[in-house]
Scaffold this motif. Structure first.
Motif, mmCIF file in Angstrom:
data_model
loop_
_atom_site.group_PDB
_atom_site.id
_atom_site.type_symbol
_atom_site.label_atom_id
_atom_site.label_comp_id
_atom_site.label_asym_id
_atom_site.label_seq_id
_atom_site.Cartn_x
_atom_site.Cartn_y
_atom_site.Cartn_z
ATOM 1 N N ASP A 140 0.771 -1.230 -0.012
ATOM 2 C CA ASP A 140 -0.059 0.003 0.060
ATOM 3 C C ASP A 140 0.933 1.417 0.127
ATOM 4 N N ASN A 141 2.048 1.136 0.577
ATOM 5 C CA ASN A 141 2.944 2.328 0.481
ATOM 6 C C ASN A 141 4.423 2.159 0.342
ATOM 7 N N PRO A 142 4.479 1.713 -1.217
ATOM 8 C CA PRO A 142 5.559 1.107 -1.544
ATOM 9 C C PRO A 142 6.811 2.132 -1.364
ATOM 10 N N ASP A 143 6.665 3.560 -1.584
ATOM 11 C CA ASP A 143 7.764 4.443 -1.735
ATOM 12 C C ASP A 143 8.476 4.915 -0.400
ATOM 13 N N PHE A 144 7.368 4.772 0.996
ATOM 14 C CA PHE A 144 7.907 5.284 1.903
ATOM 15 C C PHE A 144 7.902 4.367 3.303
ATOM 16 N N ALA A 145 7.558 3.122 3.023
ATOM 17 C CA ALA A 145 7.056 2.330 3.983
ATOM 18 C C ALA A 145 8.284 1.907 5.026
ATOM 19 N N ASP A 146 9.459 2.019 4.358
ATOM 20 C CA ASP A 146 10.643 1.492 4.997
ATOM 21 C C ASP A 146 11.703 2.865 5.479
ATOM 22 N N PHE A 147 10.984 4.012 5.705
ATOM 23 C CA PHE A 147 11.700 5.287 5.911
ATOM 24 C C PHE A 147 11.944 5.296 7.406
ATOM 25 N N THR A 148 12.808 6.022 7.805
ATOM 26 C CA THR A 148 12.875 6.653 9.309
ATOM 27 C C THR A 148 12.124 7.674 9.462
ATOM 28 N N GLN A 149 11.189 7.479 10.555
ATOM 29 C CA GLN A 149 10.015 8.321 10.761
ATOM 30 C C GLN A 149 9.965 9.194 12.000
ATOM 31 N N VAL A 150 9.622 10.457 11.938
ATOM 32 C CA VAL A 150 9.553 11.451 13.002
ATOM 33 C C VAL A 150 7.904 11.914 12.941
ATOM 34 N N PHE A 151 7.293 11.883 14.239
ATOM 35 C CA PHE A 151 6.080 12.698 14.131
ATOM 36 C C PHE A 151 5.915 13.617 15.119
ATOM 37 N N ILE A 152 5.927 14.962 14.924
ATOM 38 C CA ILE A 152 5.842 15.886 15.983
ATOM 39 C C ILE A 152 4.634 16.036 16.510
#
Length: 394
Positions: A140-152
């Motif tokens: 469903d999210n092939p481009d961004f699924a494995d990125f390091t993530q930050v949610f402010i």
């Protein structure tokens, strides 16, 4: 504020105002005192099961009180973090939550009593879940699924633009959204906070956001790009595009983005190039549509043609009323017209507010495409379309 450094890590920075949200951090809703309430029907997830969300862990801004990176109630700003997987561990997604705003004593008093979780970091959970562009589903999210993530976490009620204190109903409220953004960007470069690899090593940065966070992303976009001079920086702005047509109706209105009262209440910090070009009216630099021509960082726009929240800014209270329904047709036409010179855009007519961090990221289709596909085409420079607008011939 920060020294440019060198390295080789990719980063995506994303900011959010209102809309659907997974997990324990409560969903952000517009407060009735400054944006009247309407209802919309969420799209059906045609893919079937809800894609698995991502789970992020809470962190507190370092020395937040000393740096004035605090929430309305003076509690330290927080954000949520998760390292990526494999090769994408060096690609980052940073997202600032949205949740409306308050811009007067009465509206801030109401927000304090009805949406206190949007004005504090107290009781913020140790972990949170997020979907959409955060989803861990490669299907469903092939481009961004494995990125390091930050949610402010949003807790300053000022669209990440303020640097002021206001006395409200016997309380001292801090509006420090601008300092929160600066402090978190700095913390992400600090090896004592985020061990290497961190933001110092970024090679690509996408600054983005939804609703109030989208306003904040726009205001801070070029500044962040200037701080990360070693990196390729882009932006994506979800659900802050209000078309330039007269308001519906009349009467007393809460100060809104673009007004001097709104700007002055927060002692807002606007985009520097826009403010320099409009020294007598820097307040016009807060609305995304007016700011867009001044942005030098490449940016992608998500603009819903029947946005049930942003249309309330224009005075719509009941879109089922015949007169207001007629106005909404003009609203949609004005959205399309205002996007004529925008090179990268996804503009549906689904009646949904925000689509970046929930299932709308893939559920809403325009000409057979969804937001995820068009954003990915643009961000990665693929050969597919990067401009899809409902009501226009493909």
């Amino acid at each position: 504020m920060m020294k440019p450094l060198t390295g080789s890590l990719s980063l995506i920075v994303v900011l959010w105002l209102t809309g659907c949200q997974y997990g324990q951090v409560q969903p952000a809703q517009p407060e009735p005192t400054n944006i009247p309430t309407t209802q919309s029907v969420s799209p059906v997830n045609t893919a079937g099961a809800i894609p698995p969300p991502s789970v992020l862990t809470k962190r507190t801004v370092k020395d937040a009180v000393q740096r004035q990176a605090v929430c309305n109630d003076g509690s330290p700003a927080v954000y949520y973090f998760k390292r990526g997987v494999g090769a994408d561990a060096t690609h980052w997604l940073i997202f600032l939550q949205g949740g409306g705003w308050c811009s007067s004593g009465p509206s801030c008093t109401y927000r304090w009593s009805s949406q206190h979780y949007l004005m504090t970091s107290q009781n913020a959970p140790a972990t949170m879940e997020a979907g959409g562009i955060f989803s861990t589903s490669v299907q469903d999210n092939p481009d961004f699924a494995d990125f390091t993530q930050v949610f402010i976490k949003y807790c300053s009620s000022d669209m990440y633009s303020g640097d002021a204190v206001q006395q409200v109903n016997g309380m001292q409220l801090q509006f420090r959204g601008n300092k929160i953004v600066a402090a978190i960007i700095s913390d992400l470069e600090d090896s004592s906070v985020i061990p290497s690899p961190n933001l110092k090593n970024a090679s690509e940065v996408l600054v983005a956001g939804s609703s109030a966070g989208s306003y904040g992303a726009a205001s801070n976009l070029d500044w962040i790009a200037s701080q990360l001079s070693w990196a390729k920086v882009k932006g994506v702005l979800d659900s802050s595009w209000v078309p330039p047509l007269p308001d519906y109706g009349s009467g007393p209105r809460e100060p809104m983005p673009g007004s001097a009262d709104f700007y002055n209440y927060f002692s807002a910090v606007a985009d520097s190039s826009c403010a320099a070009a409009n020294p007598s009216q820097p307040q016009i630099c807060l609305p995304t549509l007016e700011l867009h021509p001044y942005l030098t960082t490449p940016v992608f726009i998500y603009a819903e043609q029947r946005d049930p929240v942003l249309s309330q800014i224009k005075g719509i209270t009941n879109p089922n009323d015949p007169a207001q329904a007629s106005y909404m047709m003009q609203y949609a036409a004005s959205v399309r017209q205002s996007l004529k010179n925008v090179p990268a855009v996804f503009s549906p007519s689904a009646g949904i507010h925000t689509a970046l961090a929930d299932d709308n990221f893939t559920a809403i289709k325009v000409n057979g495409y969804d937001f995820q596909q068009i954003l990915g085409n643009w961000y990665f420079g693929r050969s597919g379309p990067v401009r899809v607008i409902a009501g226009e011939t493909p």
